[in-house]
Design an enzyme around this catalytic site. Sequence first.
Site, PDB file in Angstrom:
ATOM      1  N   ARG A 145       5.127 -12.873   9.632  1.00  0.00           N
ATOM      2  CA  ARG A 145       5.787 -11.617   9.311  1.00  0.00           C
ATOM      3  C   ARG A 145       7.089 -11.515  10.090  1.00  0.00           C
ATOM      4  O   ARG A 145       7.300 -12.208  11.077  1.00  0.00           O
ATOM      5  CB  ARG A 145       4.881 -10.425   9.574  1.00  0.00           C
ATOM      6  CG  ARG A 145       4.458 -10.232  11.008  1.00  0.00           C
ATOM      7  CD  ARG A 145       3.264  -9.280  11.112  1.00  0.00           C
ATOM      8  NE  ARG A 145       3.596  -7.913  10.756  1.00  0.00           N
ATOM      9  CZ  ARG A 145       3.021  -7.239   9.741  1.00  0.00           C
ATOM     10  NH1 ARG A 145       2.114  -7.796   8.998  1.00  0.00           N
ATOM     11  NH2 ARG A 145       3.352  -5.998   9.509  1.00  0.00           N
TER      12      ARG A 145
ATOM     13  N   LYS B 270       4.036   0.686   9.887  1.00  0.00           N
ATOM     14  CA  LYS B 270       4.124   1.938   9.128  1.00  0.00           C
ATOM     15  C   LYS B 270       3.556   3.101   9.920  1.00  0.00           C
ATOM     16  O   LYS B 270       3.979   4.240   9.753  1.00  0.00           O
ATOM     17  CB  LYS B 270       3.409   1.796   7.784  1.00  0.00           C
ATOM     18  CG  LYS B 270       4.380   1.357   6.694  1.00  0.00           C
ATOM     19  CD  LYS B 270       3.791   1.472   5.318  1.00  0.00           C
ATOM     20  CE  LYS B 270       2.969   0.259   4.995  1.00  0.00           C
ATOM     21  NZ  LYS B 270       2.614   0.112   3.584  1.00  0.00           N
TER      22      LYS B 270
ATOM     23  N   GLU C 261       0.872  -1.172   0.000  1.00  0.00           N
ATOM     24  CA  GLU C 261       0.000   0.000   0.000  1.00  0.00           C
ATOM     25  C   GLU C 261       0.915   1.230   0.000  1.00  0.00           C
ATOM     26  O   GLU C 261       1.808   1.316   0.854  1.00  0.00           O
ATOM     27  CB  GLU C 261      -0.884   0.005   1.249  1.00  0.00           C
ATOM     28  CG  GLU C 261      -1.811   1.199   1.239  1.00  0.00           C
ATOM     29  CD  GLU C 261      -2.734   1.300   2.445  1.00  0.00           C
ATOM     30  OE1 GLU C 261      -2.716   0.414   3.312  1.00  0.00           O
ATOM     31  OE2 GLU C 261      -3.468   2.314   2.489  1.00  0.00           O
TER      32      GLU C 261
HETATM   33  P1  ATP Z   1       2.683  -2.459   8.299  1.00  0.00           P
HETATM   34  O1  ATP Z   1       1.953  -3.497   9.082  1.00  0.00           O
HETATM   35  O2  ATP Z   1       4.139  -2.380   8.587  1.00  0.00           O
HETATM   36  O3  ATP Z   1       2.036  -1.110   8.334  1.00  0.00           O
HETATM   37  P2  ATP Z   1       1.424  -3.396   5.913  1.00  0.00           P
HETATM   38  O4  ATP Z   1       1.217  -4.839   5.995  1.00  0.00           O
HETATM   39  O5  ATP Z   1       0.254  -2.526   6.122  1.00  0.00           O
HETATM   40  O6  ATP Z   1       2.660  -2.975   6.816  1.00  0.00           O
HETATM   41  P3  ATP Z   1       1.619  -3.318   3.073  1.00  0.00           P
HETATM   42  O7  ATP Z   1       2.118  -2.223   2.230  1.00  0.00           O
HETATM   43  O8  ATP Z   1       0.183  -3.632   3.040  1.00  0.00           O
HETATM   44  O9  ATP Z   1       2.084  -2.982   4.548  1.00  0.00           O
HETATM   45  O10 ATP Z   1       2.478  -4.629   2.846  1.00  0.00           O
HETATM   46  C1  ATP Z   1       2.808  -5.149   1.579  1.00  0.00           C
HETATM   47  C2  ATP Z   1       3.173  -6.589   1.739  1.00  0.00           C
HETATM   48  O11 ATP Z   1       4.269  -6.717   2.632  1.00  0.00           O
HETATM   49  C3  ATP Z   1       2.025  -7.387   2.327  1.00  0.00           C
HETATM   50  O12 ATP Z   1       1.913  -8.598   1.592  1.00  0.00           O
HETATM   51  C4  ATP Z   1       2.450  -7.639   3.735  1.00  0.00           C
HETATM   52  O13 ATP Z   1       1.917  -8.838   4.202  1.00  0.00           O
HETATM   53  C5  ATP Z   1       3.972  -7.655   3.632  1.00  0.00           C
HETATM   54  N1  ATP Z   1       4.577  -7.269   4.895  1.00  0.00           N
HETATM   55  C6  ATP Z   1       4.345  -6.139   5.602  1.00  0.00           C
HETATM   56  N2  ATP Z   1       5.038  -6.147   6.755  1.00  0.00           N
HETATM   57  C7  ATP Z   1       5.728  -7.317   6.788  1.00  0.00           C
HETATM   58  C8  ATP Z   1       6.621  -7.937   7.718  1.00  0.00           C
HETATM   59  N3  ATP Z   1       6.949  -7.341   8.861  1.00  0.00           N
HETATM   60  N4  ATP Z   1       7.143  -9.149   7.404  1.00  0.00           N
HETATM   61  C9  ATP Z   1       6.838  -9.742   6.243  1.00  0.00           C
HETATM   62  N5  ATP Z   1       5.996  -9.230   5.327  1.00  0.00           N
HETATM   63  C10 ATP Z   1       5.439  -8.028   5.584  1.00  0.00           C
HETATM   64 MG    MG Z   2      -1.462  -3.607   4.605  1.00  0.00          MG
END
Ligand code: ATP
Ligand code: MG
Length: 573
Positions: free
Chosen positions: A268, A278, A42
């Site tokens: 994760r 984030k 995102e």
């Molecule tokens: P955050 O929880 O840090 O705000 P998010 O999951 O909202 O991150 P996205 O931009 O939606 O961030 O993530 C893009 C991809 O990266 C998704 O498939 C998500 O599952 C993966 N991702 C995000 N954080 C992690 C992590 N800590 N470890 C592994 N994969 C991750």
């Molecule tokens: Mg997300």
Amino acid sequence: MTTDDKTKDAAPEASRDFIREIVAADLAARRAKTVVTRFPPEPNGYLHIGHAKSICLNFGIAEEFGGRCHLRFDDTNPAKEEQEYIDAIERDVRWLGFDWGQHLYFASDYFDKLYGWAVELIKKDLAYVDDQSPEEMRLNRGTLTEPGKHSPYRSRRAEENLALFAAMKDGEFPAGKCVLRAKIDMASGNINLRDPVLYRIVDAAHPRTGTAWKIYPSYDFAHGQSDAIEGITHSICTLEFEDHRPLYDWFIANLSVPSKPHQYEFARLNLTHTLLSKRVLTGLVRGGHVSGWDDPRMPTIAGYRRRGVPPEAIRDFVKRIGVAKANSQVDVGMLEFSIRETLNKTAWRRMAVLKPLKVTIENYPEGEGEEIEAVNHPDDAAAGSRKIKFTRELYIERDDFMEVPEKKFFRMAVGREVRLRYAYFITCREMVKNAAGEVIELRCTYDPASKGGNSPDGRKVKATIHWVSGAHAIPAEVRLYNPLFLDPTPSADPDTFASQINPQSLEVSHDARLEPSLADAKVEVPVQFERLGYFCLDRDSAPGKPVFNRTIGLRDTWAKDQAKDQAKDRAAG
Ligand code: ATP
Ligand code: MG
């Protein structure tokens, strides 16, 4: 990435994780002709090291199994998304060494199709417009132990729903007035199936579609259908989406989508001393606690790059931690281990003094000097060598001298002889103090017979120290980074995370002196300052005023602890 890199990064069959096993089995059984994955960020912030795990997994699988990986922006929430983030994400994925080729997509490109599928659900009596307030919806959703209650609007007829949904789309209602929900099961044990929201009215300009849309699909409604449009075979996401999988499957089963993707979940990445959400990272930037998303203390890809961490090190780290189905926390020392391993092999050696102490070699002729040959890399003859100037006035590291040496201190002290790296044996004859009683200079003599730092007669010195020529050294600013959070498991609470920031996370040496060849240093390309660690030129540098970042120190506590643990294990059993 070059072919060599690829083979180096590919997982050997024996060490395949459970997701690679699934992909291999699906290909073998011809359930999929070719593997198609996607990385779906995102664009509401910069990528962090957790995303790197997902990127290496998705792009890595595509490379290893001869498929492809899409970069798809999940841009369904215009209130938080910006073009700056889109650009940064593309730059960071490329820098990590991955390439999506032609396959750059945006969920917003599918808004028309998604709208059509929402209409399809309404026509099948599988979706309805709900006028309950968010508060009412929350109360009627029930709990883990109690079923939810039907909305009074749930029995609206399809025609009415179609008209209302069209009116939502046309901007006839203010934000929050109503939502479109799937009609599934308010008594489901899985709360995600209790009539989840498909569309909301949002009054914000979208970075790509502008103000064309007044309604935006939910993550759940957009994600699986986007996967289906792109022919994704393995939709890999993190564990918190496990409970969303039945909903993912429900949409795929009930809509006329062009393909039937499957979702798989992995744990994760969590790192000690690090917050990866984030929301927290945005708070650090907006709150001015760091200089920006690419502040070298940030666990962002951009922060690591600016700090001098090579992409190979991040890929190596991700490979070492593997992919599992149980959440856990990884010691940040493991990441540091990968960084040191990589840099030790690649970084050229240089000499620099962070806290200079003047040394005068009394028996070295004034106004004269000589050039000394020093290798660029001790294990790589092909890296060649450079010449460094040796002169009567030098600088050594202040910490390499003690007025009253402690018991295990073998470096400089009055009366002691040490080796100057690559140069000569020198003996400290006396120290000079200023009015405040601080040592400001050492008067020394050198042994001309010890050229190259070789003992002339077999006598030994207990220490070798680094130095630079006083007349030739370049003054520089050096930024030393320490963990942003001293607590191994900081709290991500929005009200308190800021109060946990390490006040010493950045220490600056304003008076460092560098050997002259460092005038050629390139931004973000790390070198080893001998005995001190790895450093790289920062883009804040100005002509004649270099700024260096410490990427990482030399000491490898993680490997040492590992060795200690293993020794303990052996002793115990
Ligand atoms: P955050 O929880 O840090 O705000 P998010 O999951 O909202 O991150 P996205 O931009 O939606 O961030 O993530 C893009 C991809 O990266 C998704 O498939 C998500 O599952 C993966 N991702 C995000 N954080 C992690 C992590 N800590 N470890 C592994 N994969 C991750
Ligand atoms: Mg997300």
